[in-house]
Scaffold this motif. Sequence first.
Motif, PDB file in Angstrom:
ATOM      1  N   ALA A 294     -11.129   2.925  -1.914  1.00 42.66           N
ATOM      2  CA  ALA A 294     -10.095   3.461  -1.018  1.00 42.66           C
ATOM      3  C   ALA A 294      -9.824   4.909  -1.409  1.00 42.66           C
ATOM      4  CB  ALA A 294      -8.805   2.643  -1.145  1.00 42.66           C
ATOM      5  N   GLY A 295      -9.399   5.686  -0.429  1.00 45.08           N
ATOM      6  CA  GLY A 295      -9.014   7.065  -0.718  1.00 45.08           C
ATOM      7  C   GLY A 295      -7.561   7.093  -1.164  1.00 45.08           C
TER       8      GLY A 295
ATOM      9  N   ARG B 194     -17.978   6.571   3.745  1.00 45.68           N
ATOM     10  CA  ARG B 194     -17.525   6.859   2.378  1.00 45.68           C
ATOM     11  C   ARG B 194     -18.673   6.635   1.406  1.00 45.68           C
ATOM     12  NH1 ARG B 194     -11.407   4.513   2.048  1.00 45.68           N
ATOM     13  NH2 ARG B 194     -10.863   4.870   4.242  1.00 45.68           N
TER      14      ARG B 194
ATOM     15  N   GLU C  11      -0.565  10.238   3.853  1.00 45.06           N
ATOM     16  CA  GLU C  11      -1.729   9.847   3.033  1.00 45.06           C
ATOM     17  C   GLU C  11      -2.739   9.113   3.903  1.00 45.06           C
ATOM     18  OE1 GLU C  11      -2.876   6.702   2.199  1.00 45.06           O
ATOM     19  OE2 GLU C  11      -4.324   7.355   0.685  1.00 45.06           O
ATOM     20  N   GLU C  12      -2.242   8.334   4.863  1.00 46.90           N
ATOM     21  CA  GLU C  12      -3.139   7.474   5.653  1.00 46.90           C
ATOM     22  C   GLU C  12      -3.896   8.243   6.743  1.00 46.90           C
ATOM     23  OE1 GLU C  12      -3.969   4.700   4.825  1.00 46.90           O
ATOM     24  OE2 GLU C  12      -2.356   3.673   3.791  1.00 46.90           O
TER      25      GLU C  12
ATOM     26  N   GLN D  40      -6.612  -3.149  -3.252  1.00 45.73           N
ATOM     27  CA  GLN D  40      -7.061  -3.246  -1.853  1.00 45.73           C
ATOM     28  C   GLN D  40      -8.495  -3.790  -1.758  1.00 45.73           C
ATOM     29  OE1 GLN D  40      -6.044   1.032  -0.963  1.00 45.73           O
ATOM     30  NE2 GLN D  40      -4.764   0.140   0.645  1.00 45.73           N
TER      31      GLN D  40
ATOM     32  N   ASP E 136       0.850  -1.206   0.000  1.00 51.75           N
ATOM     33  CA  ASP E 136       0.000   0.000   0.000  1.00 51.75           C
ATOM     34  C   ASP E 136       0.882   1.251   0.000  1.00 51.75           C
ATOM     35  OD1 ASP E 136      -2.581   1.240   2.317  1.00 51.75           O
ATOM     36  OD2 ASP E 136      -1.697   2.091   0.506  1.00 51.75           O
TER      37      ASP E 136
ATOM     38  N   HIS F 175      -4.252  -3.140   4.358  1.00 53.46           N
ATOM     39  CA  HIS F 175      -4.197  -2.552   5.706  1.00 53.46           C
ATOM     40  C   HIS F 175      -4.000  -3.656   6.750  1.00 53.46           C
ATOM     41  CE1 HIS F 175      -6.014   1.706   4.917  1.00 53.46           C
ATOM     42  NE2 HIS F 175      -4.962   1.428   4.192  1.00 53.46           N
TER      43      HIS F 175
HETATM   44  O1  HGY Z   1      -8.157   4.802   3.921  1.00 50.80           O
HETATM   45  C1  HGY Z   1      -7.889   4.716   2.737  1.00 50.80           C
HETATM   46  O2  HGY Z   1      -8.745   4.483   1.921  1.00 50.80           O
HETATM   47  C2  HGY Z   1      -6.481   4.908   2.251  1.00 50.80           C
HETATM   48  O3  HGY Z   1      -5.800   3.697   2.423  1.00 50.80           O
HETATM   49  N1  HGY Z   1      -5.839   5.976   2.953  1.00 50.80           N
END
Ligand code: HGY
Length: 415
Positions: free
Chosen positions: A361-362, A293, A132-133, A198, A98, A387
Amino acid sequence: MNKHATDLRIDAGRFRATFEELAAIGATPKGGVDRPAFSKAHLEARRWLLETAKQAGLETSVDGAGNHSVLLRCGPPGAPILLLGSHLDSVPNAGRYDGALGVIAALEVLQTVRQHGLSLASHLEAIDFTDEEGHYTNFVGSLGLTGQLKAEHIQSPRGGRRRFHQALNRARLSEESLFVAGRSPASIAGYLELHIEQGRRLVEQKVPIGIVTSIVGIRSFMVHFLGRADHAGTTPLNLRRDAAQGASAFILAVRETVLREFPDCVGTVGNVTFEPGVFNVVAETASVSLEFRADGVSKLDAMETRLGQAAADAARRFELDLEIEDLDSSPPARMDENAQASIAQACERLDLEFMLMPSGAGHDAQCLATVCPTGMIFVPSVGGHSHSPREHTEWPDCVNGANVLLQAALSLARL
Ligand code: HGY
Ligand code: MN
Ligand code: MN
């Protein structure tokens, strides 16, 4: 594009060796990594990236938001920059792909282009975005670079401002420096990100490449249930104002409400903290992390309303007060049609089947999409796991992804 360029492929041996070197930084016993933003391992990984790039004869830089960059000046002076990247930070006890895959693939693309002496219409930059996380606040690096970072983004960082400032200090950054990382959109030719899916769609469909069409919007809150501390032995249950009960009712209601009313969306409670948090005291407060989301703003608004009502119902049922703290919000984003076409063209050149798909996923790409043509390439995640140390992508799929990134970059950089 000339034949030489369309036949170009990454150096798979170098790519693997570089990836494995990075995976050793912050490695965990079960084969994953643990590199939360600004942790010792994360800062070590960032130093390693710059060192590795310098040894490869590439320029490096770090901006005010801590974004770590590697630059290849392969365009004419003053040319815009095509950004290729992802993130080296991870969630706690994460998998090794990731973010990392995208940064290493970006570095490999720059090395390949440099090795073959290609001249492009844009320079190329491999970039590792900060946090990013959302260990502190989602996408602080990409929001900083695109000039979208606002005071409210860092008003209530996760874990509190003191912890955030300590982290910034460790990285030699400051709140002020975060805001000077902005670049003019004219200086950015576009952004491409290679990332693991993911999820399980690519593996189930047996398709090696996903071309992302859109990225979900994400909103997060801390929901505080406020009750009264009492003696656990002498306070009858019907006389309690037990914050733990309100939190529990709310957590179940999140799942039930989203399943019933927003079946194509997700809502998650990942953390609950009780205070004082001991066996023999009725919980005075319960703080529940809520994140949800959806692929559209109106759906996000509807979810915010309904989950707010669910929190109020749970508080009322257990005679609690309620405080809802808005932490952060990232709008959904559409990927650029031309960037998607360049990725599709790259797949055709490489004789790789692909499918168009939204991202649940973001990603930093949803921030870049507001200022430049942005595209994302997915490769399959075995079992859809992410994750977690179970995250795995077969190495040939990683190589495919990096070659698609290379070829799409050559198309977008208008060779
Ligand atoms: O949370 C998410 O979707 C990315 O892994 N930050
Ligand atoms: Mn990621
Ligand atoms: Mn992630």
